[in-house]
Write a protein that holds these residues in place. Structure first.
Motif, short mmCIF file in Angstrom:
data_model
loop_
_atom_site.label_atom_id
_atom_site.label_comp_id
_atom_site.label_asym_id
_atom_site.label_seq_id
_atom_site.Cartn_x
_atom_site.Cartn_y
_atom_site.Cartn_z
N PHE A 128 0.98 -1.30 0.22
CA PHE A 128 0.18 -0.08 0.17
C PHE A 128 0.80 1.44 -0.47
O PHE A 128 1.76 1.42 0.47
CB PHE A 128 -0.91 -0.31 1.47
N VAL A 129 0.78 2.42 -0.82
CA VAL A 129 1.01 3.30 -1.32
C VAL A 129 1.16 3.93 0.98
O VAL A 129 0.61 3.95 1.24
CB VAL A 129 0.27 4.82 -1.60
N CYS A 130 2.76 4.87 0.88
CA CYS A 130 2.73 4.81 2.16
C CYS A 130 2.76 6.45 2.11
O CYS A 130 3.57 7.61 3.24
CB CYS A 130 4.02 4.31 3.08
N ASP A 131 4.15 7.34 1.33
CA ASP A 131 3.56 7.84 1.25
C ASP A 131 4.00 8.77 -0.49
O ASP A 131 4.60 7.98 -1.24
CB ASP A 131 5.73 8.63 1.98
N ILE A 132 4.35 10.07 -1.03
CA ILE A 132 4.71 10.70 -1.96
C ILE A 132 5.34 11.83 -2.52
O ILE A 132 5.97 11.97 -1.23
CB ILE A 132 3.11 11.65 -2.41
N ILE A 133 6.58 11.84 -3.42
CA ILE A 133 7.15 12.65 -3.20
C ILE A 133 6.28 13.71 -4.66
O ILE A 133 6.22 13.18 -5.94
CB ILE A 133 8.20 11.89 -3.97
N PHE A 134 6.61 14.70 -4.42
CA PHE A 134 6.47 15.85 -5.14
C PHE A 134 7.15 16.90 -5.46
O PHE A 134 7.82 17.70 -4.57
CB PHE A 134 4.63 16.29 -5.10
N ILE A 167 2.65 15.69 -8.55
CA ILE A 167 3.02 14.42 -7.58
C ILE A 167 4.13 13.82 -8.70
O ILE A 167 4.27 13.91 -9.68
CB ILE A 167 2.24 13.35 -7.47
N GLU A 168 5.69 13.11 -8.25
CA GLU A 168 6.62 13.06 -9.15
C GLU A 168 6.70 11.95 -8.53
O GLU A 168 7.12 10.39 -9.77
CB GLU A 168 7.98 13.73 -8.64
N ALA A 169 6.07 10.57 -7.86
CA ALA A 169 6.13 9.24 -7.21
C ALA A 169 5.74 9.40 -5.75
O ALA A 169 5.31 10.21 -5.20
CB ALA A 169 8.53 8.98 -6.96
N ILE A 170 5.27 7.78 -6.17
CA ILE A 170 4.73 7.43 -5.39
C ILE A 170 5.39 6.05 -4.69
O ILE A 170 6.41 5.67 -4.65
CB ILE A 170 2.99 6.60 -5.28
N ILE A 171 5.54 6.23 -2.81
CA ILE A 171 5.80 5.41 -2.05
C ILE A 171 5.73 4.26 -1.72
O ILE A 171 4.42 4.22 -0.92
CB ILE A 171 7.23 5.90 -1.20
N VAL A 172 6.21 3.08 -1.81
CA VAL A 172 5.60 1.93 -1.28
C VAL A 172 6.35 0.93 -0.26
O VAL A 172 7.65 1.03 -0.98
CB VAL A 172 4.90 1.16 -2.44
N PRO A 173 6.51 1.14 0.75
CA PRO A 173 6.99 0.10 1.53
C PRO A 173 7.45 -1.46 1.14
O PRO A 173 5.99 -1.75 0.67
CB PRO A 173 6.45 -0.54 2.94
N GLY A 174 8.91 -1.86 0.96
CA GLY A 174 8.85 -3.22 1.25
C GLY A 174 9.23 -4.22 1.73
O GLY A 174 8.19 -3.79 2.89
#
Length: 85
Positions: free
Chosen positions: A22-28, A35-42
């Motif tokens: 699941f998405v945990c954060d975004i980079i914008f 929005i430049e990227a989404i972050i999903v925990p490994g």
């Protein structure tokens, strides 16, 4: 769409149908607000007791579709899998 709405969506890779999490954060971009990227925990370390030390950073351009329950992405997992920090 707001961040808390994205956090409830599961990310699935179209290439191998693997569930990434699941998405945990975004980079914008602070200037444009895009929005430049989404972050999903490994994957978790030892049975999930010691947390996580890697995450998937998925560029917005790799997102194929955002649906009501899932986000479909087309990524090479090795390129997007990064060390936290």
């Amino acid at each position: 769409m707001r961040l808390f709405e994205m956090r409830n969506k599961e990310v699935i890779n179209c290439r191998d149908a693997k569930r990434l999490g699941f998405v945990c954060d975004i980079i914008f971009d602070a200037v444009t607000g895009c929005i430049e990227a989404i972050i999903v925990p490994g994957p978790p370390k030892i049975w999930g007791l010691l947390g996580r030390d890697h995450e998937y950073i998925i560029p917005w351009s790799c997102i194929c579709q955002v649906g009501p329950d899932v986000i479909l992405v087309d990524i090479d997992v090795d390129e997007c899998f990064k060390k936290c920090g």
